[in-house]
Structures are given as structure tokens and as C-alpha cells.
Design a protein around this motif. Sequence first.
Motif, mmCIF file in Angstrom:
data_model
loop_
_atom_site.group_PDB
_atom_site.id
_atom_site.type_symbol
_atom_site.label_atom_id
_atom_site.label_comp_id
_atom_site.label_asym_id
_atom_site.label_seq_id
_atom_site.Cartn_x
_atom_site.Cartn_y
_atom_site.Cartn_z
ATOM 1 N N TYR A 12 2.682 -8.305 4.199
ATOM 2 C CA TYR A 12 3.404 -7.042 4.438
ATOM 3 C C TYR A 12 4.378 -6.766 3.311
ATOM 4 C CZ TYR A 12 1.424 -7.280 9.088
ATOM 5 O OH TYR A 12 0.546 -7.334 10.129
ATOM 6 N N VAL A 13 5.038 -7.848 2.853
ATOM 7 C CA VAL A 13 5.974 -7.671 1.739
ATOM 8 C C VAL A 13 5.205 -7.213 0.498
ATOM 9 C CG1 VAL A 13 7.586 -8.833 0.185
ATOM 10 C CG2 VAL A 13 7.599 -9.365 2.635
ATOM 11 N N PHE A 14 4.046 -7.825 0.293
ATOM 12 C CA PHE A 14 3.270 -7.515 -0.914
ATOM 13 C C PHE A 14 2.785 -6.058 -0.931
ATOM 14 C CE2 PHE A 14 1.837 -12.211 -1.555
ATOM 15 C CZ PHE A 14 3.121 -12.531 -1.934
ATOM 16 N N ILE A 15 2.460 -5.545 0.244
ATOM 17 C CA ILE A 15 1.957 -4.166 0.239
ATOM 18 C C ILE A 15 3.080 -3.152 0.460
ATOM 19 C CG2 ILE A 15 -0.364 -4.805 1.025
ATOM 20 C CD1 ILE A 15 0.410 -3.781 3.798
ATOM 21 N N SER A 16 4.289 -3.642 0.729
ATOM 22 C CA SER A 16 5.366 -2.712 1.088
ATOM 23 C C SER A 16 5.724 -1.712 -0.021
ATOM 24 C CB SER A 16 6.601 -3.459 1.549
ATOM 25 O OG SER A 16 7.081 -4.272 0.489
ATOM 26 N N PRO A 17 5.698 -2.096 -1.294
ATOM 27 C CA PRO A 17 6.082 -1.094 -2.305
ATOM 28 C C PRO A 17 5.271 0.191 -2.182
ATOM 29 C CG PRO A 17 5.867 -3.236 -3.328
ATOM 30 C CD PRO A 17 5.393 -3.392 -1.918
ATOM 31 N N PHE A 18 3.952 0.030 -1.965
ATOM 32 C CA PHE A 18 3.120 1.226 -1.841
ATOM 33 C C PHE A 18 3.614 2.112 -0.711
ATOM 34 C CE2 PHE A 18 -0.231 3.537 0.300
ATOM 35 C CZ PHE A 18 -0.777 4.255 -0.745
ATOM 36 N N PHE A 19 3.879 1.486 0.427
ATOM 37 C CA PHE A 19 4.208 2.302 1.589
ATOM 38 C C PHE A 19 5.605 2.911 1.495
ATOM 39 C CE2 PHE A 19 0.572 -0.077 3.017
ATOM 40 C CZ PHE A 19 -0.158 0.934 3.613
ATOM 41 N N VAL A 21 7.099 3.835 -1.330
ATOM 42 C CA VAL A 21 6.958 4.963 -2.258
ATOM 43 C C VAL A 21 6.190 6.105 -1.590
ATOM 44 C CG1 VAL A 21 5.770 5.683 -4.349
ATOM 45 C CG2 VAL A 21 7.168 3.627 -4.359
ATOM 46 N N PHE A 22 5.173 5.742 -0.812
ATOM 47 C CA PHE A 22 4.368 6.767 -0.169
ATOM 48 C C PHE A 22 5.190 7.557 0.854
ATOM 49 C CE2 PHE A 22 1.621 8.019 3.423
ATOM 50 C CZ PHE A 22 0.921 9.014 2.785
ATOM 51 N N LEU A 23 6.026 6.835 1.616
ATOM 52 C CA LEU A 23 6.848 7.537 2.594
ATOM 53 C C LEU A 23 7.744 8.575 1.932
ATOM 54 C CD1 LEU A 23 8.019 4.905 5.230
ATOM 55 C CD2 LEU A 23 6.514 6.882 5.524
ATOM 56 N N VAL A 24 8.397 8.157 0.846
ATOM 57 C CA VAL A 24 9.372 9.042 0.206
ATOM 58 C C VAL A 24 8.691 10.174 -0.560
ATOM 59 C CG1 VAL A 24 11.285 9.179 -1.426
ATOM 60 C CG2 VAL A 24 11.019 7.162 0.031
ATOM 61 N N PHE A 25 7.692 9.825 -1.363
ATOM 62 C CA PHE A 25 7.121 10.811 -2.278
ATOM 63 C C PHE A 25 5.763 11.340 -1.837
ATOM 64 C CE2 PHE A 25 9.833 8.041 -4.968
ATOM 65 C CZ PHE A 25 10.795 8.991 -5.276
ATOM 66 N N GLY A 26 5.281 10.876 -0.678
ATOM 67 C CA GLY A 26 3.981 11.323 -0.205
ATOM 68 C C GLY A 26 4.073 11.918 1.193
ATOM 69 N N ALA A 27 4.436 11.075 2.153
ATOM 70 C CA ALA A 27 4.441 11.512 3.548
ATOM 71 C C ALA A 27 5.473 12.602 3.786
ATOM 72 C CB ALA A 27 4.707 10.317 4.470
ATOM 73 N N PHE A 28 6.671 12.403 3.277
ATOM 74 C CA PHE A 28 7.699 13.424 3.500
ATOM 75 C C PHE A 28 7.292 14.780 2.913
ATOM 76 C CE2 PHE A 28 11.192 15.742 1.490
ATOM 77 C CZ PHE A 28 11.779 16.266 2.624
ATOM 78 N N PRO A 29 6.875 14.803 1.646
ATOM 79 C CA PRO A 29 6.468 16.109 1.102
ATOM 80 C C PRO A 29 5.325 16.748 1.869
ATOM 81 C CG PRO A 29 6.719 14.522 -0.653
ATOM 82 C CD PRO A 29 6.872 13.769 0.619
ATOM 83 N N LEU C 142 8.301 10.319 -13.466
ATOM 84 C CA LEU C 142 6.996 10.085 -14.091
ATOM 85 C C LEU C 142 6.544 8.648 -13.861
ATOM 86 C CD1 LEU C 142 7.729 11.730 -17.575
ATOM 87 C CD2 LEU C 142 7.235 12.810 -15.391
ATOM 88 N N ILE C 143 7.444 7.814 -13.345
ATOM 89 C CA ILE C 143 7.138 6.400 -13.228
ATOM 90 C C ILE C 143 7.195 5.935 -11.772
ATOM 91 C CG2 ILE C 143 7.881 4.076 -13.891
ATOM 92 C CD1 ILE C 143 9.036 5.427 -16.472
ATOM 93 N N ILE C 144 8.316 6.142 -11.120
ATOM 94 C CA ILE C 144 8.556 5.533 -9.807
ATOM 95 C C ILE C 144 7.536 5.934 -8.734
ATOM 96 C CG2 ILE C 144 10.279 5.140 -7.989
ATOM 97 C CD1 ILE C 144 10.960 3.904 -10.740
ATOM 98 N N PRO C 145 7.244 7.228 -8.535
ATOM 99 C CA PRO C 145 6.341 7.559 -7.423
ATOM 100 C C PRO C 145 4.955 6.930 -7.556
ATOM 101 C CG PRO C 145 7.456 9.522 -8.207
ATOM 102 C CD PRO C 145 7.744 8.445 -9.205
ATOM 103 N N GLY C 146 4.584 6.554 -8.762
ATOM 104 C CA GLY C 146 3.232 6.028 -8.943
ATOM 105 C C GLY C 146 3.161 4.515 -9.034
ATOM 106 N N ILE C 147 4.267 3.802 -8.759
ATOM 107 C CA ILE C 147 4.240 2.356 -9.041
ATOM 108 C C ILE C 147 3.136 1.635 -8.286
ATOM 109 C CG2 ILE C 147 6.643 2.067 -9.782
ATOM 110 C CD1 ILE C 147 7.185 0.981 -6.949
ATOM 111 N N ALA C 148 2.811 2.111 -7.101
ATOM 112 C CA ALA C 148 1.664 1.524 -6.400
ATOM 113 C C ALA C 148 0.791 2.674 -5.969
ATOM 114 C CB ALA C 148 2.132 0.729 -5.186
#
Lengths: 292, 452, 276
Positions: A12-19, A21-29, C142-148
Motif C-alpha cells: 500500500y505504501v509503495f502504490i500510495s504515491p500514485f493514488f 497524486v491522483f486524488l489531488v490532480f485527477g479525482a478532484f478535477p 510539469l513534474i509533480i502530477p505525473g510522478i506516478a
Amino acid sequence: MLSAKWPKLAPYVFISPFFIVFLVFGAFPIAFSGAVSLIDWSGVKMGEFIGFRNYINLIQDPDFVRAVLNTVYLLLLSGPLTIGGGLVLAVLLNSQLLRFKGLFRTIFYLPMAVSLVVSALAFTMLLNKPFGLVNDLIIRQIFNQEPIDFLTNPTLAIPTLTLLIIWRYIGNDLVIMLAGLQSIPSDLYEASRIDGASPFQTFIHITLPLMVPFILFDAILTTVNTFNLFAEPYILFGTEGGANQAGLTTGLLVFRVSFKYFKFGYGAAMAYLLGVVIFALSLLQLRVGQKD
Amino acid sequence: MKPQKNARLSRRDFLRLSAGAAAATLLASHNLEGAFAQESTPIPTPTPIPGLSGEIVLWGWKGGIEHFQAAIPEFQKLYPNVTVRIEEMSYEDTHTNVLAAINTGVGVPDATNFDVNHLGEFAEGLMDLTEKLQPYLHEFIPVSVKLATYKGKILGVPQDSQPVGMFYRSDLFEQYGLDAEQITTYADLVQAGKQVAEASKGEVKMLAMDVGSKICMGDPHLIIDLLLVQNGLGGTYFNREDDKVVVDTPEAIEAMEVLKQLSDPDICFLGMSDDAAIAAYGADKILATVAPAWFPLAMTGNLPQLSGKWRMMRLPAIKPGGLRASYQIPSVTAIPKDAPNPDAAWEFLRIAQVSLEGQLRFTEATGGVMPTWKRAVETLVEKPIEYFGGQKIYALYAAIAEEVPDVWFGRGWPEARSIMRKHTETVIRREKSPEEACKAAAEEMRLKLNKG
Amino acid sequence: MRYQMLASKLIIHLIVGAGALLMLLPLYWMVVSAFKPLPEIMTVPVTFIPVNATLENFKGLLTETFFARSMLNSTAIALANVVLQVFFCSLAGFAFAKYRFPGREVLFTLVLGTVMIPQYVTLIPNYIVMGRIGWLDTWAPLIIPGIANAFGIFWMRQYIATVPDELLDAARIDGAGEFGTYWRIVVPIIKPGLVTLALFIFSTSWNEFLLPLVYLRSKELYTVQLTMANIFRVQYKFNYHWAMASAILATLPMGILFATLQKQFISGLTLGGLKG
């Protein structure tokens, strides 16, 4: 499989960065845009809640219909050519008979290394009506024909766009197909050869069926990319989509509505509806693929 | 696959982003010093606002910001504690960024340039400058102030002026036995075009239009816009009184009828790309073109070899005795409502653009784009322009600007133009009659813009 | 049989060779145009080889524009993207490939699902978010949103799946720890895969246009693509000569990377494949 103790948490820790970032810059928008699509928001003034009116207007909008039809046409034209071309090329590049493999691969990957700004420039230079290489040298000097209006003739809009797409993205398809070919065990080919099958028969009976997952993956990717396509038609035809809107694609229209007319609500609705179309097409392809 | 913006410039970019590189200039020696020496009606010199400090940020494109840069020393003499940052962006990005900024309230500039046809879209987010501009209004060309006004409020400081005339090749006119003086209506122009086509066996034509949306000196949407203005529709697509769509009125249909005649393939090259058009001009195949006030710079920039061969005349009239003047979209500089430092921004604009010196710097920096300050225009009108065989084209432009009727841009104009363009194309391709096309355009505008 | 073989050989080389030539044609035209003076570019009949070859186009480009600075900017941004994305994607790919944990399938499907999100949906809201956290006119957006990202994770999961479990178990028994297993065992094995991914990331970052366009305002921060677009726009005339010169220089870093890393790139494709 690993099965240590803290490690229950480790994945979970290993995959957490994706989620995160996704919450902030993906799901919210996405949620935000969803809300916007229900609002009459044009220009600076955020308007009132209008329910699904944006969506209702959308399906009656001749531009939207036109853009969807153009994009489907583009997909039908460029999809088989890039996917099929990629597969055939991959098989040829994999062939024992071919020499200079490295060189050829590099050449086919090369356009991927070229930015869109660059590739669009190269194409407009190449197809330019008075002084493009194709028009002047090939069509006028060699074939002695009238120059062709690749960029402004409505009927040639999508075919010209297809040329650019094939050139620029066939390397992508090639990567996927080569990876797929590598996954086919070589003893299958061996067996087929011993059975006396021709290379063509081998291709049809061994390669093709085993490549189905990769073709599907590529097809879905191509579908999504085609509906998102923006830069290429924009550079070739401008936001209006060229003469008679013949080059107007869905990506172009979403951009135009949102950033030229500043109708954010309408644009968001369009983006949402297209998301559904893309999703449906992807599912359809999966279904069709699984039937085989 | 990531979306991208146009690597090729749009027609407007190309013309507006002229700029300091001075790739093209009409004014071989435009002497600023001499201009200052002119007698001037006194403007009350405002007392500096005490205690201004901080930073002001200005947005604009190349060709619209050099005079800002040049005004900084003078500004900082008055306000040493205010720093000025000028952020240059492309013409199209500026509009997108302005909208994003005033929508979100984030990263709002203190002042920004934009093309005035976006006024309706931006109005809600802009500061009302009516009061501040009041003492200076008599100094501006009236039409430029009218264009910067939206619903009774002046929302921007006029920057450039874009009256429209027509250029013609005097050498070719002579060769084909044409007299520019005799061409007073579009019907005359069409007639002359037929004469040319006949004499040249179709090799040479009067006009060129690009039916597509690429940059071309004769983009049909530009032509229909100026025909609409010429025929009394100052808001091109909308009515001032009630903001209603007017493109299906008899005046509009009449304008479209003229466009249909002009786009006759016998007298007009159709679907000519920019490169092709430039090549054709160079090869003496096109005799005339409509020409807003930025257009001389595009000509000198791209076709220097034709120097001395062009002349300028007024647009033909739609009907005998009709108006022979029209106007195209100019730019303004505005202060957003959420600007962090609006007082300093206004003071800066006052020095950089609401002044004779400022507007002269603007013309100087752009190589000859027409200013909106009357006395700045006066410094230009007597200059013979070599490219036009010594003709005083600024005088003609200035006269045209005075004759232009009331013009304005309403809400939804950019989208309306796109709709109009689409339907205009159907006329050029002879798929629809002018009346059908105008009715269809009006219907679509009403639907998409929620207008009556 | 031998003749048949020879004929097939010939046909294959003809087809592939013709394809390769067509691929090279636009690039060739771009390269020769960059060495022509502007009038020659705009001349009919075209010159297949420059008649008045010149280096002036490059000289003007480098001395009169922000181009050189932008090349450095783009390199810095691309490298940051490569390091961060390769790390986070391979880490997540490792988790999805080699751990069995509740929710794995659902979460992985979610990751893949994000591919289908049209970019336009997120653009305006993201602009607002970036503004609120003070990231406008910085490289962070340009960097942070794409890190994973989905593609990287998918790719690495497929790749890491081919690493034998026994190796990982052995490392675990040696007390390598979870992260240690990834860092010391997995990473060295999947190096070719990482290189392939790194190339993709570098190329994507290098060629990105919309994001820098929306977020960057200061010319000093511009990426090479933005500067190129601006080079064509600033001037009065059609500057095909500068445009073509900048196109070549902007393509050079990618070209060099592909050429030098080509072996590893190919083996990255070959060894890993897209199994599973």
C-alpha cells in the motif's frame, strides 16, 4: 510471493504515491468538472445550475455531431493502418531474413523522438502547396500533375491527418507489437514450420491469434488517443478545423469551446460525454476481442 | 498524446506580433523628437498618487508591449517604489490566460492587452475605467473609444486603430486598363475582375480568398465582417439596443450577396494558402486585397520586392453612394477587477498609453501600427510611404477611421464569428444562397448563444 | 528453395526499406531546409539539396532567441521527470506484481482506468489548484502530477512479473526488508526495463506542450517547445528557416538518447515483453 510482517502495509505504501497524486490532480478535477458541466458557465460569470441542459444542447449541436463523425472517420482510417501496419512491420522486423534490424527499428522509432511542433512543421513544409517537396517535386515534376491542396481541400483533411498520424505514431504500435511477438514461444513457430506451413499461414494461424491481446490493447489506446487528439489537427487546420470543418475533431472542439469561447460548462459536458464514448468504445473492443 | 497549440501563427498573430525586431517597417525615419515639439492642447497633468509601491505585472504579446517597456523610466521617475514586470506571451495565450486568471482570481495581472472582440466575455472581470479616462477622451479617435465600451462602461484603454481600406497594384491596373477612381462599388470591382480574367485568360485575378481558416489575406470571415459593418451593422452579428442576432436581416443578406459575387471563381482565387497567396502576389497574379491598417506591415514584411507597386484606395461601396469605410478588431489594455495593484497599473497606463508620448512609442516600436491618440495619428498622416509609391496612406486610413459608424462587439462574439464563418463557406462553395446561409447562421447563433 | 528464400528476402527488404524511406522523408526535408536561406526554402522548383547551404539559420537562432536557455530548461525538467517517475512507477509496479493484498485487482484496474480520462476534463480545475498552492510559473506542475502514472506502473508491473519469486524470497530470508528487496534485487534485474521507461518519460516530457503553455509565463522558465512556438510567432515574416533550424536542435537530444540507448531500449522490450 513475499509475506513478511510489516509488509502487509508495504504494497500500500509503495502504490500510495500514485493514488495521492491522483486524488489531488485527477479525482478532484474530475468531480469539479462534473459539477461544472451542470452549470451555465460562459466567460467570467459563473452562471446558474441548469441540470443536463448542456448535454441536451450538445447532442443537437451540429458541430459536435460533425466532430464525432470526423473523429470516427479518422479512427476508421488511421486505426487499421497504424495497428495493422505496426503488426506487419513488427513481423517483418522480427524476421530472420531481415538484416540491419537495428537501423530499421531506429528509423521507425525516430518520429516519436520528434516533438509535435516539429513534426507538424515538417509536414506543413512537406505538403505545402507551392513549394512543398511532395507537391513540387513528386507531383509536379515527376508525375506532371497539378499540385494537390493537402491542407485546405476539405475532402483531403482527414486523409492528410492520417498521414501525419501514421508517420508519427507507428513507432508506438511497433513497440507494442514487437513486445507481443516476443511473448510468443518460438517452439510454436518451429512446430508450424515442421508442419510445412507457409510464413503467411503461420502468421494467420499462429501469430494473429496469439497477438489478439496486444492488438486489443493497441486498439483501445488508439481509440482513446484519437478522441483526445488535439495538436495535430490544430496545427494542420487551426481551431476551426479547416475548410468546411473537415478537420474538426472532438479534441479540437472541446478545446475550442473551452478556451476560445470560454464556455466551460459546455466544454466540461463535452469532455464528459466524450469520456463516456471512449469508455463505451473501449468496452466494445474488449467484448469483440473476447469473442474471438 | 498531448494537446498542443498551433505552431503556426494565426493570421492575427502574424500581423500583430510584429514587434521590435523591426522585420518590417513602414516608417523609414519616424522622428519622435519632432513630434513632441508639436503644439498640443493641454491635458491636466494629474498629481502623482503618493505612497504607491510594490510591483505591477503587465501581460501582452510582442508588438503590444514594447511601448510599455519604453515607458518604465518615465514611470519610475514618478514612482520609484513601484517595479514593473512585463510578461510576454503569444497573442492567443494571452486571451486564454486572461480568462483563466479573472475566472479563478489566481495570478491576475495588473493590466493586460487583449483583442477587443473578447470584451463581452471579459467584461465582468474588468475594472470600469470610464471615470479615469474621462479627461482624455477627446484625445482618442472616437471609434476606438466606442469599441472599448461595453454596456456604457469603458473597460479598456484603446491601443491600435484598424480602419480598413483596399490595396491594389497600380502597375497591373495600368496594364489591364483599369482606373481605381472608377471602382466605387463592389459591382465595379467584380466587373473589373471579369475584364482582367478575360484579358489574362484566367491566369490573373482581382482577388484571393482562403475558404479554409488558415491565415490568408482574404479570409472570407474577415470580408463578411467588414461588409456587415459597411452595410450599417456596427455590431456585425448583434444589435446594440437589445443584443439580438441580426445576421438574417436584409442588410446582412445583402452583404452576403456581395461576398458571393466577390468569391466568384472567375475573379477570385479560392482556397489559396498563405504561402500560395504570397507566391501569387509576387508573381503578379493578384491585383487587389482588402487591407486593415496592420496589413501594410505584412506586405512590406513578406513582399518587399513589390515596393512602389501598391497603392491604397477606399473599399468599394455596397450600393452606389454607400459607405466606403470599415473597421477591424483592434486591441485594448485593461485592468482586471482583481488586479493586486490597480492604482499603480492605471498610473502606468496613463503614462504608457494614455499619452501622446506613449502612443508615439507604440507606433515607433511596431514599425508603424496606427495609434489611437489623435495627435499621434497626426504625426503620421503627412508621411509619404515609399512602399506605396509615396502615397500618404495613413491620411487615408485616418479619414476612413473618422467615417466608420458606430461599431462594437457583444457577448459571445468569438463564437458567433466561428458560426458565421462556417455558413459563409457554404455560400462560397455555392451550396447555399446568401439568404439561406444567413438564416442558418442566425438560427445557430440564437441557439448557441442564448440570444433572441 | 534457395531462390524462393532469396526472393522473400528481397521482398522483405524492399517493403521495409520503402517504409523506412517514407519515414525519413519529412525529416530529410526538415534537415535540408534548415540549411537553406529563407528565399531558397520558398522557391519553386524545390531544391533537393541546398544550393546556397548556410549555417546562418542556426547562428541567428542561438544568438537572437531564448532557445539555448530553453534547451537547458527542458533537459532539467525531463531529468526530474525521469528520476521521479521511474522510481515511483517501478515501486508501484513491484507492489502490484509481487504482492498479494486485499484490493489489488480493484486498485490496479483503477490505475489502468485513469488512461481513459480525457485531458481536457482536468485542465481548468488543475489550473485553480496550482494557483492556490502557488505553483503558477514554476516547473512543479510539469513534474509533480505525473510522478506516478498508469502507463509506467502497467509497464513496470508486466516487467517485474518476469522476475523469479525465488530471488525475492531468498532476499527476504537474508533480511533484505521490503524496500531493500526492491532496491537491491528487483532494480538491478529490471534495468533494461527501466531504461526503456526512462526513454519514454524523457520523450514525453521533452515534447510536452500544453502544460508548460498553461503554467509557465516567464521566458526564463520556458521549455524548448514553447520557445520554438514563440520563435515562429514573434517575427513578422514566415520564418521557416529559423523554424527548421530549431526543429533540428530540439530533436537532437532525443535522437542522441535513442541512438546510444537503443540496445538497452530494444532489450528492455524484448526481455520484459508484455506478458501476464
